[in-house]
Design an enzyme around this catalytic site. Structure first.
Site, PDB file in Angstrom:
ATOM      1  N   HIS A 323       2.200  -3.496  18.698  1.00  0.00           N
ATOM      2  CA  HIS A 323       1.328  -3.562  17.521  1.00  0.00           C
ATOM      3  C   HIS A 323       2.031  -4.149  16.295  1.00  0.00           C
ATOM      4  O   HIS A 323       1.525  -5.057  15.655  1.00  0.00           O
ATOM      5  CB  HIS A 323       0.753  -2.181  17.200  1.00  0.00           C
ATOM      6  CG  HIS A 323      -0.247  -2.251  16.092  1.00  0.00           C
ATOM      7  ND1 HIS A 323      -1.420  -2.975  16.197  1.00  0.00           N
ATOM      8  CD2 HIS A 323      -0.242  -1.743  14.832  1.00  0.00           C
ATOM      9  CE1 HIS A 323      -2.093  -2.893  15.065  1.00  0.00           C
ATOM     10  NE2 HIS A 323      -1.406  -2.159  14.221  1.00  0.00           N
ATOM     11  N   HIS A 333       3.152  -5.116   5.562  1.00  0.00           N
ATOM     12  CA  HIS A 333       3.890  -4.493   6.671  1.00  0.00           C
ATOM     13  C   HIS A 333       5.228  -5.202   6.880  1.00  0.00           C
ATOM     14  O   HIS A 333       5.720  -5.304   8.006  1.00  0.00           O
ATOM     15  CB  HIS A 333       3.057  -4.520   7.958  1.00  0.00           C
ATOM     16  CG  HIS A 333       1.718  -3.865   7.812  1.00  0.00           C
ATOM     17  ND1 HIS A 333       1.582  -2.568   7.390  1.00  0.00           N
ATOM     18  CD2 HIS A 333       0.466  -4.321   8.021  1.00  0.00           C
ATOM     19  CE1 HIS A 333       0.288  -2.249   7.347  1.00  0.00           C
ATOM     20  NE2 HIS A 333      -0.405  -3.300   7.711  1.00  0.00           N
TER      21      HIS A 333
HETATM   22 FE   FE2 Z   1      -2.020  -1.741  12.205  1.00  0.00          FE
END
Ligand code: FE2
Length: 472
Positions: A323, A333
């Site tokens: 992921h 992220h």
């Molecule tokens: Fe995610």
């Protein structure tokens, strides 16, 4: 005179230095990948309302809903059929056969429910049907005794190094209007993916108050139109964690684990979050970004033992799904995948993984073949370098969920990033034989035949040539 000469020399050096610096900048600019200039409407992706047609409950008392299938064993001769009955347990039988009017076989599964805060699930059925013939169409029916519903699937060809096979790729799908566009676009794609490699973050139910699990049900009904007819290979993302101690929900992955079964035991895994399958000419390893992966952990020990088992004379293509991406040049992220990269990247290079697909970042990016495995704390060799034994890293977290697009990119684009664009879409990985696979990314705004990014892959084991020299 001497001084003047010196001064001239100094000036010359300065000019030469500036010129060299300019060359370096120019060279960096030339070597960098492409940041797409595609202009899109940048609205927030809205979730479809509960009364949308894609969420419609099928007719009939206790009619099965949220039907989906996945591979049921290690080599593709079994299928796990899953569905939910809303009113009572009903039957866990799956009737199946080669002819639509003659379902001569049956298999019995198991049914269970789960609770999540103030929500109680429907009756969730999982049934594995085994010993299927390869490369064959099967019809199957669920809902015996009440409202029978029929579907079909095609089993993959027997595993072999030159078997052509086409995979679809979607990540971070959610259930917005854009999610619906992505799935429709995938269904219309002329390349026709036969199996979906899904890289995590399914329903985004956790963005609702108390992680309203009704949104897990709507997602199951929304995706049924594809997932009941072709296997979706599941990867767990962060939106599957559903860890909410403030409302007493302390068992991570509870809804996901109850609803989406995978054949992890068939690959010797002890957890549904990391496992492998063989399908046609591909060996697919699914890793868990949100389960422990450090040294001595179950996932580490499993992967360490797993990679040497991959026989490229049997499955020529080695594909990894996870992921959280290891290489990501968006300001979202950022570096979240770094610790897993540090642990496993040397193995990916050693075992010549062809391609790694990840999601998480809601955008698209494809890397060059690079690795960053030389660094050892003291040697300062901490930059990614071109490496023809390394995988291509593709971020395909652009399924279209309600959180919208990741549009903010690091600048300048790093050299290792070959192409990046913040648009919703899906991709196709089309294996031709043991040496070649064709890959294409399709943005939702285009007609379904348009490829916004594409690449011929040369297999890292059988033909490890630099693809940049390949003629497309
Ligand atoms: Fe995610």
């Amino acid at each position: 005179m001497k001084r003047s000469c010196s001064s001239n020399a100094l000036a010359a050096i300065r000019v030469a230095g500036a010129f060299a610096a300019a060359l370096v900048v120019f060279s960096d600019f030339c070597d960098a990948g492409k940041t797409s200039a595609f202009v899109r409407k940048d609205d927030k992706a809205l979730d479809m309302p509960l009364d949308s047609d894609v969420f419609r409950v099928p007719n009939g008392y206790n009619a099965p809903q949220q039907v989906h299938i996945t591979q049921g064993d290690h080599d593709g001769s079994a299928v796990i059929v899953s569905w939910v009955t809303p009113d009572e347990p009903g039957s866990s039988l799956v009737l199946y056969g080669a002819f639509v009017n003659n379902l001569t076989f049956s298999a019995k599964g198991k049914v269970h429910r789960y609770k999540f805060y103030n929500y109680t699930s429907g009756y969730i059925h999982h049934c594995t049907i085994r010993n299927l013939k390869y490369d064959s169409r099967y019809y199957y029916a669920v809902g015996v005794g009440h409202a029978l519903r029929m579907f079909w699937f095609t089993t993959p060809p027997k595993v072999g190094p030159d078997v052509p096979y086409t995979f679809g790729l979607i990540g971070d799908l959610g259930q917005s209007f854009d999610s619906n566009r992505t799935l429709t676009h995938y269904e219309l794609n002329m390349h026709k993916g036969k199996t979906m490699l899904f890289v995590g973050d399914l329903s985004y139910a956790d963005n609702y108050p108390n992680h309203d699990n009704v949104r897990w049900d709507t997602w199951g009904r929304f995706t049924e139109r594809s997932a009941a007819y072709q296997p979706w290979i599941w990867t767990a993302g962060n939106h599957e964690i559903d860890f909410v101690p403030e409302i007493g929900e302390t068992e991570p992955f509870k809804p996901y684990k109850n609803r989406y079964h995978v054949p992890y035991k068939a690959s010797g895994s002890t957890s549904p979050f990391w496992y492998s399958i063989k399908r046609a000419s591909a060996y697919i390893i699914v890793l868990a970004s949100y389960s422990a992966y450090g040294k001595y952990t179950p996932q580490y020990k499993w992967l360490e033992a797993e990679l040497p088992k991959v026989n490229r004379s049997e499955t020529s293509w080695l594909i990894v799904l996870m992921h959280s991406p290891w290489y990501n040049s968006y300001n979202y992220h950022y570096m979240e995948g770094e610790t897993m990269r540090v642990m496993y990247e040397p193995w990916f290079v050693k075992y010549k993984v062809d391609v790694v697909f990840a999601g998480h970042v809601h955008a698209y990016e494809r890397s060059e073949r690079i690795s960053n495995v030389a660094y050892n704390i003291v040697n300062m060799e901490c930059n990614p370098v071109p490496d023809q034994s390394a995988p291509v890293y593709i971020t395909i977290g652009d399924g279209g969920n309600q959180e919208g697009l990741a549009t903010n990119m690091t600048q300048p684009q790093p050299k290792y990033s070959a192409f990046r664009e913040a648009s919703f879409g899906h991709a196709i990985f089309d294996v031709k034989n043991r040496t070649h696979a064709y890959y294409a990314w399709h943005r939702n705004q285009d007609g379904y035949a348009v490829e916004a990014d594409s690449m011929w892959f040369y297999n890292r084991f059988w033909q490890p040539m630099d693809e940049s020299s390949a003629s497309v």
